[in-house]
Each structure stands twice: as structure tokens, then as C-alpha cells.
Design an enzyme around this catalytic site. Sequence first.
Site, PDB file in Angstrom:
ATOM      1  CB  SER A  79      -0.884   0.021   1.253  1.00  0.00           C
ATOM      2  OG  SER A  79      -1.632  -1.163   1.340  1.00  0.00           O
ATOM      3  CG  HIS A  95      -2.167  -8.967   3.007  1.00  0.00           C
ATOM      4  ND1 HIS A  95      -2.678  -8.473   1.831  1.00  0.00           N
ATOM      5  CD2 HIS A  95      -1.228  -8.076   3.427  1.00  0.00           C
ATOM      6  CE1 HIS A  95      -2.062  -7.332   1.551  1.00  0.00           C
ATOM      7  NE2 HIS A  95      -1.186  -7.063   2.497  1.00  0.00           N
ATOM      8  CD  GLU A 117      -5.824 -11.512   0.870  1.00  0.00           C
ATOM      9  OE1 GLU A 117      -6.326 -12.060  -0.122  1.00  0.00           O
ATOM     10  OE2 GLU A 117      -4.777 -10.834   0.824  1.00  0.00           O
ATOM     11  CB  ALA A 145       1.006   0.643   4.484  1.00  0.00           C
TER      12      ALA A 145
HETATM   13  N1  HPA Z   1      -1.273  -1.846  12.430  1.00  0.00           N
HETATM   14  C1  HPA Z   1      -1.149  -2.921  11.627  1.00  0.00           C
HETATM   15  N2  HPA Z   1      -0.983  -2.829  10.326  1.00  0.00           N
HETATM   16  C2  HPA Z   1      -0.949  -1.605   9.774  1.00  0.00           C
HETATM   17  C3  HPA Z   1      -1.085  -0.448  10.542  1.00  0.00           C
HETATM   18  C4  HPA Z   1      -1.245  -0.586  11.945  1.00  0.00           C
HETATM   19  O1  HPA Z   1      -1.372   0.396  12.699  1.00  0.00           O
HETATM   20  N3  HPA Z   1      -1.013   0.617   9.693  1.00  0.00           N
HETATM   21  C5  HPA Z   1      -0.843   0.099   8.445  1.00  0.00           C
HETATM   22  N4  HPA Z   1      -0.799  -1.245   8.488  1.00  0.00           N
END
Ligand code: HPA
Length: 279
Positions: free
Chosen positions: A34, A91, A94, A121
Site C-alpha cells: 500500500s 496477506h 485473508e 504500509a
Molecule cells: N497496524 C497494523 N498494520 C498496519 C497499521 C497498523 O497500525 N497501519 C498500516 N498497516
Amino acid sequence: MNHAALQTAIEHSVARIHALAPGRTPKLALVLGSGWDAVADLVEDAVDIEYAELPAFPVLGVAGHAGSLRLGRIGLGAQAREVALLRGRQHAYESGDAAGMKGAIRSLAALGCTALLLTNAAGSLAAEMAPGSLMLISDHLNIVQRTPLHGEPGAGRFIDMVGAYDPALREQAAAAAAQAGVVLHQGVYAWVLGPQFETPAEIRMLRLLGAQAVGMSTVPETILARHAGLRVLGLSLLTNMGAGLSTETLSHAHTLHTAQASAATAARLLAAIVPALQL
Ligand code: HPA
């Protein structure tokens, strides 16, 4: 898929890539998480292959992930480097299965890749990493204690995870970021299964355990890559502070929104790092 069927699917995937993108010999593969998909725009002479064309590659379900392989070059002139971009990943949240990327990663190794750059991300656990910050993964915490190597035969499954995030590649990446003027933090990434976000108590626990970032991906892929003999580099885009560390409400939409806002910086970072890696 059993071992023999997966092996066949990998062979068919590699043959399909050779047929659809003849003459491409990337040594570096990247998984775009992401916020990292803008990196695909940096690629010259791009050839796109849908995952659906490649039997060892995953079927995807999450919005914001395209599900295709892009082959091409990043960088100019003598600096240009051939790459294979995986746009979208499966992931473990899923299906509960941590091995969703097994066939894809082994296909890349069979194609001749020697290094895998994983991006994601993640939530920040460190005050100095505000949303929008970038972090080089120095190590990980597999607190989920799941593995994509269940059922794997032989002694090869007992892989050494010291230096899993290749120290030499990390040094090269940090130097390239500094040269490009992009602030790149370093820290430990804790893998949580998700898809629910953490509780504030869980975030306090992860901080105590020595993590600086938390996310729902990457770790199974690092394990698969090390098992396949690939060197690994990992980069996190911190899209939010961990639960309880700020007043904002966490959501997937929020993650994608912040990730989008930082896409240009993330792409600039990779434009600097990719040609600088010594593979
Ligand atoms: N926690 C888990 N996964 C994530 C987060 C988070 O705060 N932000 C982006 N992916």
C-alpha cells in the site's frame, strides 16, 4: 497445492514470463505494498502480466492492490536496472494461510532474481516517526509465530534468520537515501496477523518487545525469500501512529489515504535505492 503441483505451477509461470516478456533477466524483484504502487510509473519498457496468467501467483482480494507483474527497467543509462515488480500481494489475514506468496517468490527465484525488496504500509510505534515517515527494516518480530514453511521437506527448512534483512543491502539503501535527501529511519517490524488493528495494550506490548513498526505483511515473504536463497531488503511507509498513540481512528481507508499522500516520496526513495544496490 501440494509440493509437486506447486513445482509444476512454478515451471509454467516461469515459462509464461519468458514467453510474454522475452529476454528479460531481472535480478531484483520488488513487492509493492500500500502506498508504493507509484513506483510502477518509474519503470521503462514495461511489460505487464496479470497474476491470473501465472499459475503459481496468488489470487488477490484486497482493494488497492492490482495483482500484476511488471517487468522493465528503473534508472537511466548505465544506472538502469532490470526489475520485476509484484503489484499486489496475498496477506495471511485473508485465509489464515501464511504461504500465499510461496509460488510467486519461488518463481522469481527460478527466473534468476537474487534479491527481493519488500515494501509495506505500517503503523508507527516511535514518536520520531510521524505518519508519512519511511523506515528501513533492520529485523522483524514474528509474534504471530506462523510460517509459510509448514510441510516443507528436508533440512533446508531450518533457515538461519540472522541478517535476514541483508546488512550490505541495508547499508547501500541507507547511503542512497541520504544522498537523495530522503529521511530514512531504521527499525524492527513486528508482524501481526490482522485484519483487525491492534488494541492500545498490544501496541504497548510491541513497544516493550522492541518493535518500532507494526504491520500485517512482509514477514512471511522474508521467510520464503530466505528459504529460496534470495537476499532481502524491507521498507515500511508509516501511515499512522499505532493504536492508542494518537487520537485518530484506524481504518484501511485511512491507511490507503495516507499512503497515497506519501506515494511521491516513496517513489523518490526507490528511484534512488534501486540503481544503488550491488547485486
Ligand atoms: N497496524 C497494523 N498494520 C498496519 C497499521 C497498523 O497500525 N497501519 C498500516 N498497516
